[in-house]
Each structure stands twice: as C-alpha cells, then as structure tokens.
Design a protein around this motif. Structure first.
Motif, PDB file in Angstrom:
ATOM      1  N   VAL A  50      50.494  25.410  40.277  1.00 35.28           N
ATOM      2  CA  VAL A  50      49.093  25.116  39.960  1.00 35.28           C
ATOM      3  C   VAL A  50      48.205  26.331  40.223  1.00 35.28           C
ATOM      4  O   VAL A  50      47.388  26.706  39.386  1.00 35.28           O
ATOM      5  N   VAL A  51      48.386  26.966  41.371  1.00 34.46           N
ATOM      6  CA  VAL A  51      47.531  28.101  41.737  1.00 34.46           C
ATOM      7  C   VAL A  51      47.709  29.268  40.766  1.00 34.46           C
ATOM      8  O   VAL A  51      46.736  29.919  40.383  1.00 34.46           O
ATOM      9  N   ARG A  52      48.938  29.528  40.353  1.00 34.20           N
ATOM     10  CA  ARG A  52      49.203  30.647  39.431  1.00 34.20           C
ATOM     11  C   ARG A  52      48.512  30.457  38.085  1.00 34.20           C
ATOM     12  O   ARG A  52      48.234  31.424  37.393  1.00 34.20           O
ATOM     13  N   ARG A  53      48.236  29.214  37.712  1.00 36.45           N
ATOM     14  CA  ARG A  53      47.566  28.929  36.439  1.00 36.45           C
ATOM     15  C   ARG A  53      46.055  28.741  36.601  1.00 36.45           C
ATOM     16  O   ARG A  53      45.358  28.521  35.619  1.00 36.45           O
ATOM     17  N   SER A  54      45.558  28.804  37.821  1.00 33.85           N
ATOM     18  CA  SER A  54      44.158  28.503  38.108  1.00 33.85           C
ATOM     19  C   SER A  54      43.227  29.681  37.848  1.00 33.85           C
ATOM     20  O   SER A  54      43.642  30.837  37.849  1.00 33.85           O
ATOM     21  N   SER A  55      41.963  29.328  37.679  1.00 30.58           N
ATOM     22  CA  SER A  55      40.877  30.313  37.644  1.00 30.58           C
ATOM     23  C   SER A  55      40.233  30.311  39.017  1.00 30.58           C
ATOM     24  O   SER A  55      40.339  29.328  39.769  1.00 30.58           O
ATOM     25  N   PHE A  56      39.547  31.398  39.336  1.00 27.47           N
ATOM     26  CA  PHE A  56      38.927  31.529  40.653  1.00 27.47           C
ATOM     27  C   PHE A  56      37.469  31.945  40.525  1.00 27.47           C
ATOM     28  O   PHE A  56      37.115  32.739  39.639  1.00 27.47           O
ATOM     29  N   LEU A  57      36.659  31.417  41.422  1.00 27.07           N
ATOM     30  CA  LEU A  57      35.282  31.860  41.596  1.00 27.07           C
ATOM     31  C   LEU A  57      35.160  32.354  43.030  1.00 27.07           C
ATOM     32  O   LEU A  57      35.705  31.732  43.946  1.00 27.07           O
ATOM     33  N   VAL A  58      34.462  33.454  43.222  1.00 32.23           N
ATOM     34  CA  VAL A  58      34.169  33.941  44.570  1.00 32.23           C
ATOM     35  C   VAL A  58      32.651  33.935  44.708  1.00 32.23           C
ATOM     36  O   VAL A  58      31.949  34.652  43.992  1.00 32.23           O
ATOM     37  N   ASP A  59      32.169  33.076  45.584  1.00 30.61           N
ATOM     38  CA  ASP A  59      30.733  32.867  45.746  1.00 30.61           C
ATOM     39  C   ASP A  59      30.042  32.610  44.410  1.00 30.61           C
ATOM     40  O   ASP A  59      28.969  33.131  44.120  1.00 30.61           O
ATOM     41  N   GLY A  60      30.702  31.811  43.570  1.00 30.14           N
ATOM     42  CA  GLY A  60      30.135  31.403  42.294  1.00 30.14           C
ATOM     43  C   GLY A  60      30.358  32.362  41.146  1.00 30.14           C
ATOM     44  O   GLY A  60      30.028  32.045  40.003  1.00 30.14           O
ATOM     45  N   ASP A  61      30.904  33.534  41.413  1.00 30.38           N
ATOM     46  CA  ASP A  61      31.151  34.529  40.367  1.00 30.38           C
ATOM     47  C   ASP A  61      32.592  34.430  39.877  1.00 30.38           C
ATOM     48  O   ASP A  61      33.526  34.502  40.685  1.00 30.38           O
ATOM     49  N   PRO A  62      32.800  34.294  38.558  1.00 32.24           N
ATOM     50  CA  PRO A  62      34.163  34.212  38.033  1.00 32.24           C
ATOM     51  C   PRO A  62      34.951  35.497  38.278  1.00 32.24           C
ATOM     52  O   PRO A  62      34.431  36.604  38.090  1.00 32.24           O
ATOM     53  N   VAL A  63      36.197  35.354  38.687  1.00 31.37           N
ATOM     54  CA  VAL A  63      37.083  36.495  38.877  1.00 31.37           C
ATOM     55  C   VAL A  63      37.565  37.001  37.518  1.00 31.37           C
ATOM     56  O   VAL A  63      37.734  38.198  37.316  1.00 31.37           O
ATOM     57  N   GLY A  64      37.792  36.076  36.597  1.00 34.57           N
ATOM     58  CA  GLY A  64      38.258  36.459  35.267  1.00 34.57           C
ATOM     59  C   GLY A  64      39.635  37.088  35.324  1.00 34.57           C
ATOM     60  O   GLY A  64      40.496  36.670  36.096  1.00 34.57           O
ATOM     61  N   SER A  65      39.830  38.128  34.548  1.00 34.24           N
ATOM     62  CA  SER A  65      41.156  38.759  34.459  1.00 34.24           C
ATOM     63  C   SER A  65      41.329  39.925  35.434  1.00 34.24           C
ATOM     64  O   SER A  65      42.338  40.620  35.388  1.00 34.24           O
ATOM     65  N   ARG A  66      40.377  40.135  36.332  1.00 35.37           N
ATOM     66  CA  ARG A  66      40.514  41.226  37.311  1.00 35.37           C
ATOM     67  C   ARG A  66      41.740  40.992  38.196  1.00 35.37           C
ATOM     68  O   ARG A  66      42.025  39.855  38.575  1.00 35.37           O
ATOM     69  N   PRO A  67      42.453  42.035  38.536  1.00 37.88           N
ATOM     70  CA  PRO A  67      43.572  41.879  39.475  1.00 37.88           C
ATOM     71  C   PRO A  67      43.066  41.319  40.809  1.00 37.88           C
ATOM     72  O   PRO A  67      42.053  41.801  41.348  1.00 37.88           O
ATOM     73  N   HIS A  68      43.749  40.320  41.322  1.00 37.35           N
ATOM     74  CA  HIS A  68      43.287  39.673  42.558  1.00 37.35           C
ATOM     75  C   HIS A  68      43.261  40.633  43.738  1.00 37.35           C
ATOM     76  O   HIS A  68      42.453  40.465  44.654  1.00 37.35           O
ATOM     77  N   ALA A  69      44.091  41.655  43.703  1.00 40.55           N
ATOM     78  CA  ALA A  69      44.084  42.645  44.789  1.00 40.55           C
ATOM     79  C   ALA A  69      42.818  43.494  44.772  1.00 40.55           C
ATOM     80  O   ALA A  69      42.481  44.127  45.775  1.00 40.55           O
ATOM     81  N   SER A  70      42.087  43.492  43.665  1.00 37.54           N
ATOM     82  CA  SER A  70      40.861  44.287  43.564  1.00 37.54           C
ATOM     83  C   SER A  70      39.610  43.470  43.892  1.00 37.54           C
ATOM     84  O   SER A  70      38.497  44.012  43.894  1.00 37.54           O
ATOM     85  N   VAL A  71      39.783  42.175  44.184  1.00 37.92           N
ATOM     86  CA  VAL A  71      38.645  41.295  44.452  1.00 37.92           C
ATOM     87  C   VAL A  71      38.476  41.156  45.959  1.00 37.92           C
ATOM     88  O   VAL A  71      39.225  40.428  46.620  1.00 37.92           O
ATOM     89  N   ALA A  72      37.496  41.872  46.505  1.00 39.90           N
ATOM     90  CA  ALA A  72      37.227  41.810  47.942  1.00 39.90           C
ATOM     91  C   ALA A  72      36.573  40.481  48.295  1.00 39.90           C
ATOM     92  O   ALA A  72      35.732  39.974  47.543  1.00 39.90           O
ATOM     93  N   LEU A  73      36.985  39.911  49.430  1.00 41.47           N
ATOM     94  CA  LEU A  73      36.405  38.654  49.886  1.00 41.47           C
ATOM     95  C   LEU A  73      35.397  38.918  50.993  1.00 41.47           C
ATOM     96  O   LEU A  73      35.703  39.610  51.967  1.00 41.47           O
ATOM     97  N   PRO A  74      34.214  38.347  50.853  1.00 42.33           N
ATOM     98  CA  PRO A  74      33.167  38.569  51.855  1.00 42.33           C
ATOM     99  C   PRO A  74      33.339  37.655  53.065  1.00 42.33           C
ATOM    100  O   PRO A  74      33.953  36.582  52.966  1.00 42.33           O
ATOM    101  N   ASP A  75      32.808  38.057  54.163  1.00 39.62           N
ATOM    102  CA  ASP A  75      32.751  37.216  55.344  1.00 39.62           C
ATOM    103  C   ASP A  75      31.793  36.076  55.041  1.00 39.62           C
ATOM    104  O   ASP A  75      30.693  36.299  54.535  1.00 39.62           O
TER     105      ASP A  75
END
Length: 88
Positions: A50-75
């Motif tokens: 399920v997770v591999r097929r999911s989309s992600f939002l970080v603080d409401g912003d879509p991650v889209g096709s960006r590599p997940h390793a490039s998406v910094a997570l805020p405190d």
C-alpha cells in the motif's frame, strides 16, 4: 533530523493498524523505511504494498514524483500517506 507525525488514510490506515504514529527522520525516505521496518514480520507485506503505491503530502504540500530521499522532513511536521482512492 525532524520529529513529527505520519498520518495514514484509508487502505494505508488499515494496513498500518493505526491512524497515525510519530516519525523521527531526516527525509521522507527515512521515515517510510522506519515505518516499513517496524512492521516487518507482522504482515508488513500488505503495508509495504500500500505504501509503495501511495502519494505523500508533507505539511500539506504534495511530494509528487520527487525522490523521497530528497524530501526533508521538518521538526513538528505532518506526513500524510494517501493510498490510491477508488471512484471518481
């Protein structure tokens, strides 16, 4: 390294066995890897599917096709895990 909350929706919530859980990770890739590792051996295969097929939002912003390793997570951030939805 950021500490925040991962929220699961629909099929992701069912597969995770929870609506939300904390993360302690620098990137989205790290947070997802930790969530997968926590479920290894407990029908983690369904959660991973399920997770591999999911989309992600970080603080409401879509991650889209960006590599997940490039998406910094805020405190104090919120990661939304959105599986594919049926219907239209």
């Amino acid at each position: 390294m950021g500490k925040g909350t991962m929220r699961y929706w629909a099929a992701a919530k069912a597969a995770a066995g929870t609506h939300e859980e904390p993360y302690d990770a620098a990137t989205l890739a790290d947070a997802v890897a930790a969530a997968l590792a926590a479920r290894a051996g407990r029908d983690g295969g369904e959660f991973e599917r399920v997770v591999r097929r999911s989309s992600f939002l970080v603080d409401g912003d879509p991650v889209g096709s960006r590599p997940h390793a490039s998406v910094a997570l805020p405190d104090g951030g919120v990661v939304e895990v959105l599986p594919p939805f049926a219907g239209g």
